[in-house]
Design a protein around this motif. Structure first.
Motif, PDB file in Angstrom:
ATOM      1  N   GLU A 201      70.027  56.362  -1.050  1.00  7.57           N
ATOM      2  CA  GLU A 201      69.185  55.568  -0.157  1.00  7.57           C
ATOM      3  C   GLU A 201      68.010  54.963  -0.918  1.00  7.57           C
ATOM      4  O   GLU A 201      67.655  53.796  -0.709  1.00  7.57           O
ATOM      5  CB  GLU A 201      68.688  56.425   1.006  1.00  7.57           C
ATOM      6  CG  GLU A 201      69.770  56.787   2.019  1.00  7.57           C
ATOM      7  CD  GLU A 201      69.253  57.661   3.147  1.00  7.57           C
ATOM      8  OE1 GLU A 201      68.098  58.139   3.041  1.00  7.57           O
ATOM      9  OE2 GLU A 201      69.996  57.871   4.130  1.00  7.57           O
ATOM     10  N   ARG A 212      66.165  47.130   7.023  1.00  8.58           N
ATOM     11  CA  ARG A 212      66.108  47.966   8.223  1.00  8.58           C
ATOM     12  C   ARG A 212      66.523  49.383   7.853  1.00  8.58           C
ATOM     13  O   ARG A 212      67.241  49.600   6.878  1.00  8.58           O
ATOM     14  CB  ARG A 212      67.057  47.430   9.296  1.00  8.58           C
ATOM     15  CG  ARG A 212      66.756  46.021   9.776  1.00  8.58           C
ATOM     16  CD  ARG A 212      65.481  45.938  10.587  1.00  8.58           C
ATOM     17  NE  ARG A 212      65.372  44.644  11.266  1.00  8.58           N
ATOM     18  CZ  ARG A 212      64.338  44.275  11.997  1.00  8.58           C
ATOM     19  NH1 ARG A 212      63.306  45.084  12.155  1.00  8.58           N
ATOM     20  NH2 ARG A 212      64.313  43.082  12.586  1.00  8.58           N
ATOM     21  N   SER A 214      68.580  51.268   9.531  1.00 11.67           N
ATOM     22  CA  SER A 214      70.019  51.333   9.726  1.00 11.67           C
ATOM     23  C   SER A 214      70.542  49.937   9.960  1.00 11.67           C
ATOM     24  O   SER A 214      69.836  49.070  10.494  1.00 11.67           O
ATOM     25  CB  SER A 214      70.385  52.234  10.910  1.00 11.67           C
ATOM     26  OG  SER A 214      69.849  51.720  12.115  1.00 11.67           O
ATOM     27  N   SER A 215      71.757  49.701   9.540  1.00 15.72           N
ATOM     28  CA  SER A 215      72.365  48.394   9.708  1.00 15.72           C
ATOM     29  C   SER A 215      73.853  48.522   9.501  1.00 15.72           C
ATOM     30  O   SER A 215      74.357  49.578   9.093  1.00 15.72           O
ATOM     31  CB  SER A 215      71.768  47.403   8.697  1.00 15.72           C
ATOM     32  OG  SER A 215      72.216  46.092   8.957  1.00 15.72           O
ATOM     33  N   LYS A 216      74.593  47.454   9.806  1.00 10.04           N
ATOM     34  CA  LYS A 216      76.031  47.460   9.602  1.00 10.04           C
ATOM     35  C   LYS A 216      76.341  47.559   8.112  1.00 10.04           C
ATOM     36  O   LYS A 216      75.545  47.148   7.279  1.00 10.04           O
ATOM     37  CB  LYS A 216      76.643  46.185  10.163  1.00 10.04           C
ATOM     38  CG  LYS A 216      76.461  45.993  11.654  1.00 10.04           C
ATOM     39  CD  LYS A 216      77.059  44.669  12.060  1.00 10.04           C
ATOM     40  CE  LYS A 216      75.982  43.731  12.539  1.00 10.04           C
ATOM     41  NZ  LYS A 216      76.506  42.452  12.990  1.00 10.04           N
ATOM     42  N   ASP A 217      77.528  48.095   7.803  1.00 11.12           N
ATOM     43  CA  ASP A 217      77.908  48.114   6.395  1.00 11.12           C
ATOM     44  C   ASP A 217      78.478  46.757   6.014  1.00 11.12           C
ATOM     45  O   ASP A 217      78.810  45.933   6.855  1.00 11.12           O
ATOM     46  CB  ASP A 217      78.872  49.250   6.069  1.00 11.12           C
ATOM     47  CG  ASP A 217      80.287  49.026   6.567  1.00 11.12           C
ATOM     48  OD1 ASP A 217      80.558  47.989   7.195  1.00 11.12           O
ATOM     49  OD2 ASP A 217      81.126  49.902   6.334  1.00 11.12           O
ATOM     50  N   GLN A 222      76.781  50.622   2.699  1.00 12.36           N
ATOM     51  CA  GLN A 222      75.716  50.550   3.682  1.00 12.36           C
ATOM     52  C   GLN A 222      74.609  49.605   3.208  1.00 12.36           C
ATOM     53  O   GLN A 222      74.324  49.519   2.013  1.00 12.36           O
ATOM     54  CB  GLN A 222      75.133  51.939   3.928  1.00 12.36           C
ATOM     55  CG  GLN A 222      76.119  52.895   4.582  1.00 12.36           C
ATOM     56  CD  GLN A 222      76.520  52.431   5.976  1.00 12.36           C
ATOM     57  OE1 GLN A 222      75.684  52.009   6.758  1.00 12.36           O
ATOM     58  NE2 GLN A 222      77.809  52.534   6.276  1.00 12.36           N
ATOM     59  N   GLY A 224      71.596  49.543   5.115  1.00  8.93           N
ATOM     60  CA  GLY A 224      70.363  50.087   5.655  1.00  8.93           C
ATOM     61  C   GLY A 224      69.686  51.025   4.675  1.00  8.93           C
ATOM     62  O   GLY A 224      70.299  51.557   3.758  1.00  8.93           O
ATOM     63  N   GLY A 226      68.095  53.891   5.485  1.00  9.14           N
ATOM     64  CA  GLY A 226      68.011  55.283   5.885  1.00  9.14           C
ATOM     65  C   GLY A 226      66.561  55.712   5.988  1.00  9.14           C
ATOM     66  O   GLY A 226      65.715  55.006   6.542  1.00  9.14           O
TER      67      GLY A 226
END
Length: 361
Positions: A201, A212, A214-217, A222, A224, A226
């Motif tokens: 991360e 962000r 979290s976000s879409k992969d 990934q 995001g 984390g």
């Protein structure tokens, strides 16, 4: 909580992705800072890994430099669908097996003999492409179509995740697999999963500057942050963000912008929501759309100028004819002459790097 002006947030993202005026990195150094390069075979202009590295390193970049780093120096490795620094492999081996769906582990357990056969084949005969490995599976991979009759490919990919095998190179478009112990460093360390996940991360956020939580992969990686970094907001943009501490500390330093033509899979724009929030940049990859429904083109290249994403280049490399065909240059807003001149110069530089002549219109 710190609130960043949009211009500051954009510049943090650009510095992190090596899209300011700095140059002078080697291929391994660039990939280490970029964190990952997505491997994709589409070559309407050039493959993604090459477009990304050219946009960062300039005309001196050659594919042979990447091949040397992957196959001779072993400072980089192709893992899953990404080129990564080999130093990150231990973090992946600590985290990825636990992220596999339970049905995948069930398939591996049902094919214990097949798994052993594949490993034994590599041990006895050395590096192999998937077509050279016999399919001795006990239970075929259940697929909706993409992986039908590709049991060997699927097993080799999963054994890469588990750390039994590794990609040692390429023969044309085919991956070459070998035992992991022959590819990875002998002193490879696999830390505890929680420690590895936190390190990934942090590495991911450092390569993005701001993201962000979290976000879409994107292609299995990934995007995001984390729990890494510091929570911040961006003026005029709803919601919270995570900022890399080093990027935040350098946020007020002078910024040297430039013009760049980006791959549609470039990580500056691959998270379409982030690109819209930070840059006001709308983009959709239209290669899967019917030609009549495309707004910007089959494989339109996002255009960066200074600290803004300003348009899209619809171009295609016609290697048989020896030309780079520029079908259209789409301006997201009316450009000043200096923007148009910079984009024209960058198109010429792209063609020169590809060894092609530009044909416009």
């Amino acid at each position: 909580m710190t609130t960043l002006e949009p211009e500051v947030a954009r510049r943090m993202a650009l510095r992190a992705q090596l899209l300011d005026g700095r140059r002078g990195r080697s291929v391994p150094q660039a990939v280490d800072e970029l964190f990952v390069l997505q491997v994709d075979p589409t070559a309407a202009v050039a493959p993604n890994v090459d477009l990304v590295l050219w946009s960062r390193l300039g005309g001196d970049y050659e594919r042979s430099d990447l091949t040397f780093a992957l196959e001779a120096e072993r400072s980089l490795v192709e893992h899953w669908s990404w080129v990564r620094p080999v130093d990150d492999v231990g973090l992946l081996l600590a985290t990825m097996p636990g992220d596999l769906h339970p049905s995948v582990h069930e398939w591996l357990a049902a094919n214990a003999g097949f798994r052993a056969d594949v490993v034994a084949r590599l041990a006895a005969e050395g590096p192999q492409t998937a077509p050279g490995v016999p399919d001795t599976c006990q239970v075929p991979w259940a697929s909706s179509g993409w992986n039908n009759d590709k049991n060997v490919n699927r097993m080799l990919e999963l054994l890469t995740v588990l750390g039994d095998v590794a990609v040692s190179g390429r023969r044309g478009r085919l991956r070459v697999y070998d035992l992991a112990e022959r590819v990875y460093p002998a002193d490879l360390v696999v830390p505890p999963p929680d420690e590895a996940r936190a390190a990934l991360e942090q590495r991911r956020l450092a390569s993005l500057g701001i993201a962000r939580a979290s976000s879409k992969d994107s292609g299995g990686e990934q995007v995001g942050a984390g729990g890494a970094g510091e929570e911040v907001t961006v003026a005029g943009v709803a919601g919270a963000w995570r900022a890399d501490p080093d990027a935040l500390a350098a946020a007020d330093e002078p910024f040297e912008g430039r013009c760049a033509l980006l791959s549609p899979l470039d990580r500056l724009v691959s998270d379409r929501d982030r690109a819209l929030d930070l840059f006001g940049f709308e983009y959709v990859l239209e290669m899967y759309k019917a030609a009549a429904k495309r707004r910007w083109g089959y494989f339109a290249l996002p255009i960066l100028h200074d600290d803004r994403l300003v348009g899209k280049l619809d171009a295609k490399a016609d290697r048989k004819a020896g030309v780079l065909r520029v079908h259209a240059v789409h301006e997201d807003f009316p450009w000043d002459p200096e923007v148009g001149d910079a984009v024209e110069a960058e198109v010429d530089a792209l063609a020169a790097w590809l060894g092609l002549e530009v044909v416009r219109g």
